[in-house]
Write an enzyme that holds these catalytic residues in place. Structure first.
Site, short mmCIF file in Angstrom:
data_model
loop_
_atom_site.label_atom_id
_atom_site.label_comp_id
_atom_site.label_asym_id
_atom_site.label_seq_id
_atom_site.Cartn_x
_atom_site.Cartn_y
_atom_site.Cartn_z
N SER A 26 0.80 -1.23 0.00
CA SER A 26 0.00 0.00 0.00
C SER A 26 0.84 1.28 0.00
O SER A 26 0.33 2.34 -0.32
CB SER A 26 -0.94 0.01 1.21
OG SER A 26 -0.21 -0.22 2.39
N ASP A 62 -2.92 7.71 8.23
CA ASP A 62 -3.73 6.77 9.01
C ASP A 62 -2.79 5.94 9.89
O ASP A 62 -1.65 6.33 10.11
CB ASP A 62 -4.64 5.92 8.11
CG ASP A 62 -3.86 4.99 7.17
OD1 ASP A 62 -2.67 4.76 7.42
OD2 ASP A 62 -4.47 4.46 6.21
N HIS A 79 0.12 4.48 7.21
CA HIS A 79 0.58 5.10 5.95
C HIS A 79 0.96 6.57 6.15
O HIS A 79 0.20 7.33 6.74
CB HIS A 79 -0.52 4.99 4.90
CG HIS A 79 -0.94 3.58 4.66
ND1 HIS A 79 -2.17 3.09 5.08
CD2 HIS A 79 -0.29 2.54 4.10
CE1 HIS A 79 -2.24 1.80 4.76
NE2 HIS A 79 -1.12 1.45 4.16
#
Length: 361
Positions: free
Chosen positions: A38, A326, A329
């Site tokens: 991600s 978050d 990340h």
């Protein structure tokens, strides 16, 4: 009259020198192929028909794109900045419907992916799947451009990887027993082995230039700190996970150096994200951050649960003060700082070459 004519000529030549691209920018023609998790997934997961959380929800993307794109950040990711520095457009997603524009590169990354097939198995495109997608793309390119042009394209391209974090974090987040089946060193060896296998496979197809990163201290993002609060009541970094990132970070440079001795023409760049991240965590204000322990978006202790944009969540007032958007990340601001170091950082932080040098080679 003669002198005014020569002045005009000089002026025209000077103008032309601004218009004609020089060899200094030859790296703008190299493609960029992106693999990983991600930290690099620009939205492939949106198109997966699985239960993995899709990040095409607000406030993801709020800073730069002004709408969610599937990127796990408020804005751009590291590869977005690297493509910009290399004078490339944003690299298209492999799973983007109708995408057949591969000559600038392709993004194969999948949020939640690991080097191990077992990491988030069945939910994402693991590294092995990303490799087979790359092989499919290469076949399509050969049919379109011919073998010799594809060989040139692949040999001058840069291959960026962000992989490994999920292999170490997911077992703790999901209470998986996978880690208990191996010693820490055996487990790390499997992760590194899978990464080097993929590099060797890409090399066989024509890839020569690889950009990788060491891992952040994985016990320190808000998700890990929140787990530590729940488990022990302490709010420090979760050392058990950080130990694994340290072992990984020691093994990765050795493995890449070993490949150098085996593969002719192979070259690589390795960015020390651990050192760069630790410097920011220890002295946030020096790097323009005010908050490095709490996430900007999420809920629970330190907003560490990755529930940003879902039913109940909190959002910070000023995202530019935060390192983490978050629970795991980074914010666009943090991504930019890392991308800049990867691009033209000194050998203390990125070696043996930075990415700018790889593109120019």
């Amino acid at each position: 009259m003669g002198s005014s004519r020569s002045n005009i000529l000089c002026f025209l030549m000077l103008c032309a020198s601004f218009l004609v691209p020089t060899s200094r920018h030859s790296y703008s023609h190299g493609a960029l192929f992106i693999f990983g998790d991600s930290f690099y997934d620009a939205g492939n997961n949106i198109y997966l028909n699985t239960n993995i959380p899709k990040l095409n929800i607000f406030p993801y993307g709020e800073t730069y794109f002004k709408h969610p794109t599937g990127r796990a950040s408020d804005g751009r990711l590291i590869p977005d900045f690297i493509s910009e520095f290399a004078k490339l457009p944003l690299i298209p997603l492999y799973l983007l419907p109708g995408n057949n524009q591969f000559t600038n590169g392709v993004n194969f990354a999948s949020g939640g992916a690991g080097a191990l097939v077992e990491t988030n198995q069945g939910l994402i495109m693991d590294l092995k799947t990303q490799l087979s997608n790359f092989k499919n793309m290469e076949k399509q390119l050969r049919q379109k451009l011919g073998a010799s042009e594809v060989k040139t394209l692949l040999s001058t391209a840069v291959y960026m990887f962000s992989i490994g974090s999920n292999d170490y974090l997911v077992p703790f987040i999901t209470n998986s027993t996978l880690l208990q089946s191996y010693s820490k060193k055996e487990y790390v060896k499997m992760v590194i082995g899978n990464i080097t296998t993929v590099i060797q496979e890409i090399y066989k197809i024509g890839g020569r230039k690889f950009g990788l990163s060491k891992l952040l201290p994985l016990g320190c993002p808000p998700i890990s700190r929140a787990l530590e609060i729940v488990r022990t009541g302490g709010s420090g970094c979760m050392e058990e996970v950080t130990v694994l990132s340290k072992l990984h970070n020691r093994a990765l440079p050795k493995a890449l150096k070993e490949l150098k001795s085996q593969l002719k023409g192979y070259t690589y760049s390795i960015f020390d994200a651990y050192t760069a991240g630790t410097a920011i965590f220890n002295n946030p204000s020096k790097y323009g951050f005010e908050e490095v322990k709490m996430a900007c978006c999420g809920r629970g202790p330190l907003r560490g649960s990755i529930t940003c944009g879902q039913k109940v969540y909190q959002l910070c007032d000023n995202v530019s003060e935060y390192f983490f958007f978050d629970g795991i990340h980074p914010t666009e601001k943090a991504n930019y700082q890392f991308a800049k170091l990867m691009w033209d950082g000194s050998p203390e932080i990125v070696k043996p070459y930075n990415l700018k040098t790889l593109f120019e080679k």
